[in-house]
Design a protein around this motif. Structure first.
Motif, PDB file in Angstrom:
ATOM      1  N   ILE A   1       0.819  -1.205   0.033  1.00  0.00           N
ATOM      2  CA  ILE A   1       0.037   0.131   0.156  1.00  0.00           C
ATOM      3  C   ILE A   1       0.732   1.144  -0.029  1.00  0.00           C
ATOM      4  O   ILE A   1       0.472   2.274  -0.635  1.00  0.00           O
TER       5      ILE A   1
ATOM      6  N   LYS B   1      -7.700  -3.317   7.980  1.00  0.00           N
ATOM      7  CA  LYS B   1      -7.048  -2.063   7.960  1.00  0.00           C
ATOM      8  C   LYS B   1      -5.528  -2.232   8.121  1.00  0.00           C
ATOM      9  O   LYS B   1      -5.020  -2.954   8.836  1.00  0.00           O
ATOM     10  N   THR B   2      -5.156  -0.992   7.492  1.00  0.00           N
ATOM     11  CA  THR B   2      -3.463  -0.923   7.471  1.00  0.00           C
ATOM     12  C   THR B   2      -2.987  -0.087   8.389  1.00  0.00           C
ATOM     13  O   THR B   2      -3.782   1.115   8.458  1.00  0.00           O
TER      14      THR B   2
ATOM     15  N   ASP C   1      -8.872   3.075   5.298  1.00  0.00           N
ATOM     16  CA  ASP C   1      -8.181   1.791   5.213  1.00  0.00           C
ATOM     17  C   ASP C   1      -6.783   1.883   5.398  1.00  0.00           C
ATOM     18  O   ASP C   1      -6.001   0.967   5.663  1.00  0.00           O
ATOM     19  N   PHE C   2      -6.389   3.372   5.859  1.00  0.00           N
ATOM     20  CA  PHE C   2      -4.787   3.428   6.266  1.00  0.00           C
ATOM     21  C   PHE C   2      -4.710   4.360   7.313  1.00  0.00           C
ATOM     22  O   PHE C   2      -5.216   5.509   7.113  1.00  0.00           O
TER      23      PHE C   2
ATOM     24  N   ASN D   1       2.685  -3.216   3.508  1.00  0.00           N
ATOM     25  CA  ASN D   1       1.872  -3.839   2.899  1.00  0.00           C
ATOM     26  C   ASN D   1       0.312  -3.650   3.269  1.00  0.00           C
ATOM     27  O   ASN D   1       0.311  -3.483   4.613  1.00  0.00           O
ATOM     28  N   GLU D   2      -0.778  -3.998   2.391  1.00  0.00           N
ATOM     29  CA  GLU D   2      -2.003  -3.946   2.981  1.00  0.00           C
ATOM     30  C   GLU D   2      -2.200  -4.829   4.121  1.00  0.00           C
ATOM     31  O   GLU D   2      -1.725  -6.086   4.067  1.00  0.00           O
TER      32      GLU D   2
ATOM     33  N   ARG E   1      -0.131   3.217  -3.285  1.00  0.00           N
ATOM     34  CA  ARG E   1      -1.274   1.982  -4.032  1.00  0.00           C
ATOM     35  C   ARG E   1      -0.782   2.327  -5.422  1.00  0.00           C
ATOM     36  O   ARG E   1      -1.450   2.286  -6.369  1.00  0.00           O
TER      37      ARG E   1
END
Ligand SMILES: Nc1ncnc2c1ncn2[C@@H]1O[C@H](COP(=O)(O)OP(=O)(O)OP(=O)(O)O)[C@@H](O)[C@H]1O
Ligand SMILES: Nc1ncnc2c1ncn2[C@@H]1O[C@H](COP(=O)(O)OP(=O)(O)OP(=O)(O)O)[C@@H](O)[C@H]1O
Ligand SMILES: [Mg+2]
Ligand SMILES: [Mg+2]
Lengths: 222, 222
Positions: A1, A192-193, A161-162, A29-30, A65
């Motif tokens: 990510i 979630k990251t 998500d981050f 990473n994700e 991304r």
């Protein structure tokens, strides 16, 4: 990510150069749950600001991304910052003249979410952090720990998500700290990251990966 | 040195009353080393603001060195705050447009200390906290932990005999924390009266007396 490659950040102070981050390469990473630790002044917050597209590197590349951040225009960057990334600042940065509830609603205002849904999601997130009774207080009418939890609620209300959090439990007692960390653990389980900065080792142990920095350099990742 | 008697502090928020401190009686003697602990929102900072004459009680009495604080006029209060009491705020409150050095010099400006002596004492205190290289940085050009140490230097530069510190190590890693605490221990050995707020028990154990608060009430002192 997120992929930092040989990234430097050098602040210019009058005629002096202050290298805060020096040639750091880091892949997130994700779904990672990563903690950054290191002494005061070692470059942790600067690294987070770069990861969160709040500042730009002096040299080196940053891919988010798969896209080179340096190639994105201002409105694309604003969209990424608002919809994709939740940021908890070390110094909260709440807006003084408006209530805790309005502070938490703000990212949803930028995202164009209609008022009834905005209010409901903001109230739910404040309640999740134990602050429903304080929703109408302005930042100056809250304690240090309450302000910090409002800042966390604001970072999470857009369901990013981050998630990047700079010392999210710095002002909290052990009970409030573990409630906040339980929330982060849950977000991590949801995929979630998460990247956290902390100097408390019992918090750092919850993450899957610990990255150590010193004088702007990445010294160890385990 | 400081005696709170049945002191209440009730904030008025629109039409609602928020009792932050409820009927607290507390005696702080000359040379005491006292820590206040309690959950987030329990009234610790409010109690400190009252002890430091930064706010006035809603009811009850406060005596400082035998004088009733309610009977003092503004300039007497300002003199006490400037010369006798050193205050480290939970949110630092550094002046953004001026350098770390000028921030630390400021209390000495109010006390009428001439420029050469002011500069020397401010530089010495910044060096004592490991920040001599950062003296020309403005607050926004410092990390969270560095800002906190500048705030501590500013509180101590007037050599006050009553030091009040609200989470002085909240943003510091363990090495910087123990350096700051070593400084407080030294001040205590020199006979200064120290009141600290912390939520870290290894810090609290350094003090001679621990006072616990919860929901604005004093629940235990040992
Ligand atoms: N100006 C104000 N108006 C209304 N309520 C206030 C005001 N200032 C503080 N409060 C409330 O008073 C209570 C006590 O606040 P205080 O800042 O003393 O807590 P604290 O123990 O220092 O907490 P923390 O550990 O989070 O810093 C809190 O519930 C807070 O919301
Ligand atoms: N705008 C700026 N101009 C000049 N120097 C800066 C600036 N911002 C930060 N610095 C310097 O860069 C270094 C790294 O700062 P950073 O805020 O990343 O540290 P940190 O690891 O987060 O520390 P802390 O644990 O104290 O928060 C520090 O030495 C700081 O003084
Ligand atoms: Mg920092
Ligand atoms: Mg407080």
């Amino acid at each position: 990510i997120a992929h930092l490659e040989e990234v430097w950040k050098i602040y210019r102070l009058g005629t002096i150069d202050v290298p805060a981050v020096r040639g750091v390469s880091l892949k997130v990473n994700e779904g990672d749950y990563l903690v950054i630790v290191g002494p005061s002044g070692s470059g942790k917050s600067t690294l987070m600001h770069l990861l969160g597209c709040l500042d730009t590197p002096t040299s080196g590349n940053y891919w988010l991304r798969g896209e080179r951040v340096a190639d994105l225009n201002d409105s694309e960057l604003a969209e990424i910052r608002n919809r994709r990334i939740g940021f908890v600042f070390q110094q909260f940065n709440l807006l003084a003249p408006i209530s805790a509830l309005r502070n938490v609603e703000l990212p949803l205002v930028y995202a164009g979410v209609p008022r009834p849904e905005r209010k409901e999601r903001a109230e739910a997130m404040l309640a999740r952090l134990g602050l429903e009774k304080w929703a109408q207080h302005k930042p100056a009418e809250l304690s240090g720990g309450q302000q910090q939890r409002v800042a966390i609620a604001r970072a999470l209300v857009t369901n990013p998500d981050f998630v990047l959090a700079d010392e999210p439990t710095g002002n909290l007692d052990s009970v409030a700290s573990s409630e906040v960390m339980d929330l982060f653990d849950e977000l991590s389980r949801d995929g979630k990251t998460i990247v956290l900065i902390t100097h408390e080792m019992d918090i750092a142990r919850r993450a899957h990966l610990i990255v150590r920095v010193r004088d702007g350099l990445l010294v160890d990742a385990s």
